[in-house]
Design an enzyme around this catalytic site. Structure first.
Site, PDB file in Angstrom:
ATOM      1  N   LYS A 178       0.842  -1.193   0.000  1.00 27.34           N
ATOM      2  CA  LYS A 178       0.000   0.000   0.000  1.00 27.34           C
ATOM      3  C   LYS A 178       0.879   1.245   0.000  1.00 27.34           C
ATOM      4  O   LYS A 178       1.665   1.453   0.931  1.00 27.34           O
ATOM      5  CB  LYS A 178      -0.904   0.041   1.239  1.00 27.34           C
ATOM      6  CG  LYS A 178      -1.925   1.197   1.199  1.00 27.34           C
ATOM      7  CD  LYS A 178      -2.627   1.388   2.514  1.00 27.34           C
ATOM      8  CE  LYS A 178      -1.837   2.265   3.456  1.00 27.34           C
ATOM      9  NZ  LYS A 178      -1.752   3.686   2.976  1.00 27.34           N
ATOM     10  N   GLU A 256      10.867   0.447   9.728  1.00 29.61           N
ATOM     11  CA  GLU A 256      11.847   1.516   9.498  1.00 29.61           C
ATOM     12  C   GLU A 256      11.123   2.813   9.778  1.00 29.61           C
ATOM     13  O   GLU A 256      10.260   3.231   9.010  1.00 29.61           O
ATOM     14  CB  GLU A 256      12.378   1.459   8.067  1.00 29.61           C
ATOM     15  CG  GLU A 256      13.703   2.202   7.897  1.00 29.61           C
ATOM     16  CD  GLU A 256      13.542   3.702   7.705  1.00 29.61           C
ATOM     17  OE1 GLU A 256      13.624   4.438   8.720  1.00 29.61           O
ATOM     18  OE2 GLU A 256      13.329   4.131   6.566  1.00 29.61           O
ATOM     19  N   CYS A 290      14.571  10.274   6.632  1.00 31.32           N
ATOM     20  CA  CYS A 290      14.845   9.877   8.009  1.00 31.32           C
ATOM     21  C   CYS A 290      16.315   9.970   8.359  1.00 31.32           C
ATOM     22  O   CYS A 290      16.682   9.988   9.534  1.00 31.32           O
ATOM     23  CB  CYS A 290      14.359   8.448   8.259  1.00 31.32           C
ATOM     24  SG  CYS A 290      12.581   8.249   8.059  1.00 31.32           S
ATOM     25  N   GLU A 386      11.493  14.898  15.320  1.00 32.65           N
ATOM     26  CA  GLU A 386      11.782  14.930  13.883  1.00 32.65           C
ATOM     27  C   GLU A 386      10.943  16.004  13.194  1.00 32.65           C
ATOM     28  O   GLU A 386       9.709  15.965  13.234  1.00 32.65           O
ATOM     29  CB  GLU A 386      11.481  13.555  13.280  1.00 32.65           C
ATOM     30  CG  GLU A 386      11.941  13.397  11.851  1.00 32.65           C
ATOM     31  CD  GLU A 386      11.771  11.963  11.361  1.00 32.65           C
ATOM     32  OE1 GLU A 386      12.597  11.532  10.540  1.00 32.65           O
ATOM     33  OE2 GLU A 386      10.824  11.290  11.789  1.00 32.65           O
TER      34      GLU A 386
END
Length: 484
Positions: A178, A256, A290, A386
């Site tokens: 997806k 991840e 990331c 983040e």
């Protein structure tokens, strides 16, 4: 006059289909802020159909000799090259990415990664067989895990799809993937490419399936009874939800998640070279990576000089239209992400100083200026969380001990870098930095042969490399009596 929107569809068992209940969502080009397509908002019936197709295709795909799976993957890589311009156009529209950069920085590594895993298909390794009990021989079988439910992110939708399907298919698994609800276009095109290859070589097209949808669609995939493994690249929150859902029936999980990469710059570094490389690694893809070099720690003796040079580099970095070959990055991916980045800047503490940027660019799309923020403390929000945008923060440290303490002092542990001419120091830092990757005098290069993955709240499991391939296999012990 209203322009008709392109209709994207799911790809299930070799057929392009609308959602069973007909629901759709609009897909927006982040460079313009305008919708250009609709995509299915898949629900339980669509997930059931995709899982059934993958489950039915699994036995034959599992039982192929590795050389045959390799042949399929090599053909897919060839087809990616042949249809590269279509993939580039789809990804640029998906993400607002500069066309030239998708062509140079994404297509070649994607093709290389598919070919790497094509080779890995024929390198199934295990311990040597032998006699560990008198009269018996033991051997190890390495087998595919089964159907894999995979959820890809919106920052690199095309490349992350490759990172997921290539090792899974190479190992003999079948796939239901997806894409993010904001970036489905390139994954749907990949389905067309892979489906045509499977068809040409006489394999079930149910080996690879794509369903579009939102978080609820992803939840239904992870909780479905068919998949043996769930793999997601996404936020920490999403990873925790996947792990919790998968635990209910003990599915394997590959996560991840986020990152907050420290970039530790010592006083003996080559400042102009470091600034040049760090600014590219921090602003590439609008900082939506990331591993982006967005948390810089600089030794206090060179702090002011380094900040001034970094601010100058930011002022010279361009963001803009997809066809402008001078831009380094395009827009943020969606309106929510633009709001998030703006929010970090608006909530900066009084002791922080914006050295460059700090504002939205233009009145169309989701562009944000390359930004540098200095004067920050270790417990500031923008240091601990983040941002996922083109924002580089700078802290000043006194010595190696403090640099390590601050570098490790976040909940993420995906990637890091050290900048120094002192080899012994570089080796000490590579040992003490608690991150899945440590670059020395560089930041962000990846190769198919080396693993990508982190520790702590950056998740577990590896992408790329033989380690990433192993994640999609299971180990079986077979013992035989020598008495016949």
């Amino acid at each position: 006059m209203t322009t008709a929107l392109r209709r994207l569809r799911n790809y299930i068992d070799g057929e392009f289909r609308d959602a069973a209940d007909g629901r759709t969502t609009e897909v927006v080009n982040p460079a313009t802020g305008e919708a250009y397509a609709t995509a299915p908002l898949s629900a339980a019936a669509d997930v059931d159909a995709a899982m059934a197709a993958a489950e039915a295709a699994f036995p034959a795909w599992r039982d192929l000799i590795p050389a045959e799976r390799q042949k399929v993957l090599l053909k897919i890589a060839d087809r990616f090259e042949e249809r590269a311009e279509e993939l580039i156009a789809a990804e640029s529209e998906n993400c607002g990415k500069p066309i030239a950069l998708v062509r140079s920085e994404e297509i070649p590594p994607m093709v290389d990664q598919i070919r790497f895993f094509a080779g890995a298909a024929r390198m199934l390794e295990g311990r040597a067989s032998g006699e560990y009990m008198e009269g018996f021989t033991s051997i190890i079988r390495r087998e595919p895990v089964g159907v894999c439910a995979q959820v890809a992110p919106w920052n690199y939708p095309m490349m992350m799809a490759v990172w997921k399907f290539a090792p899974a298919l190479a190992a003999g698994n079948t796939v239901v993937i997806k894409p993010s609800d904001t970036t489905p276009a390139s994954t749907v095109l990949i389905a067309d490419i892979i489906g045509s290859v499977l068809d040409e070589l006489g394999h079930s097209r149910g080996v690879f399936n794509v369903i579009c949808g939102d978080r609820e669609t992803g939840r239904l995939m992870v909780e479905h009874k068919v998949p043996a493994m769930a793999s997601i690249t996404g936020s920490v929150r999403a990873g925790m939800q996947v792990a919790e859902s998968a635990a209910k029936d003990l599915k394997r999980v590959h996560l991840e998640l986020g990152g907050k990469a420290p970039v530790v710059v010592f006083e003996d570094t080559d400042i102009p070279k470091a600034v040049e490389d760090i600014s590219v690694a921090g602003y590439f893809n609008a900082g939506q990576d990331c591993t982006a070099a967005t948390r810089v720690l600089v030794q206090e003796s060179i702090h002011d000089e380094f900040v001034a040079a970094l601010a100058k580099a930011a002022s010279e970095t361009k963001t803009g239209a997809v066809d402008d070959e001078d831009v380094l990055y395009g827009p943020l991916n969606n309106a929510n992400q633009l709001r998030q980045v703006k929010g970090f800047i608006e909530r900066l503490p009084a002791h922080a100083k914006i050295e460059a940027g700090g504002e939205q660019v233009g009145d169309k799309g989701y562009f944000f200026a390359p930004t540098v923020v200095s004067g920050l403390k270790q417990d500031d929000e923008i240091i601990q969380h983040e941002v996922f945008g083109p924002v580089i923060t700078v802290q000043s440290f006194s010595d190696e001990k403090q640099a390590v303490e601050w570098a490790n002092g976040v909940e993420y542990a995906l990637a890091s870098s050290v900048w120094t001419k002192d080899h012994a120091r570089a080796m000490r830092m590579s040992k003490t930095l608690d991150f899945g990757c440590v670059w020395i005098n560089t930041h962000i290069p990846l190769v198919a042969e080396m693993p990508h993955g982190g520790f702590k709240k950056s998740g577990y499991g590896k992408d790329l490399s033989a380690y990433g391939f192993d994640d999609y296999t299971r180990i079986k012990h077979v013992m035989t009596s020598l008495d016949g």
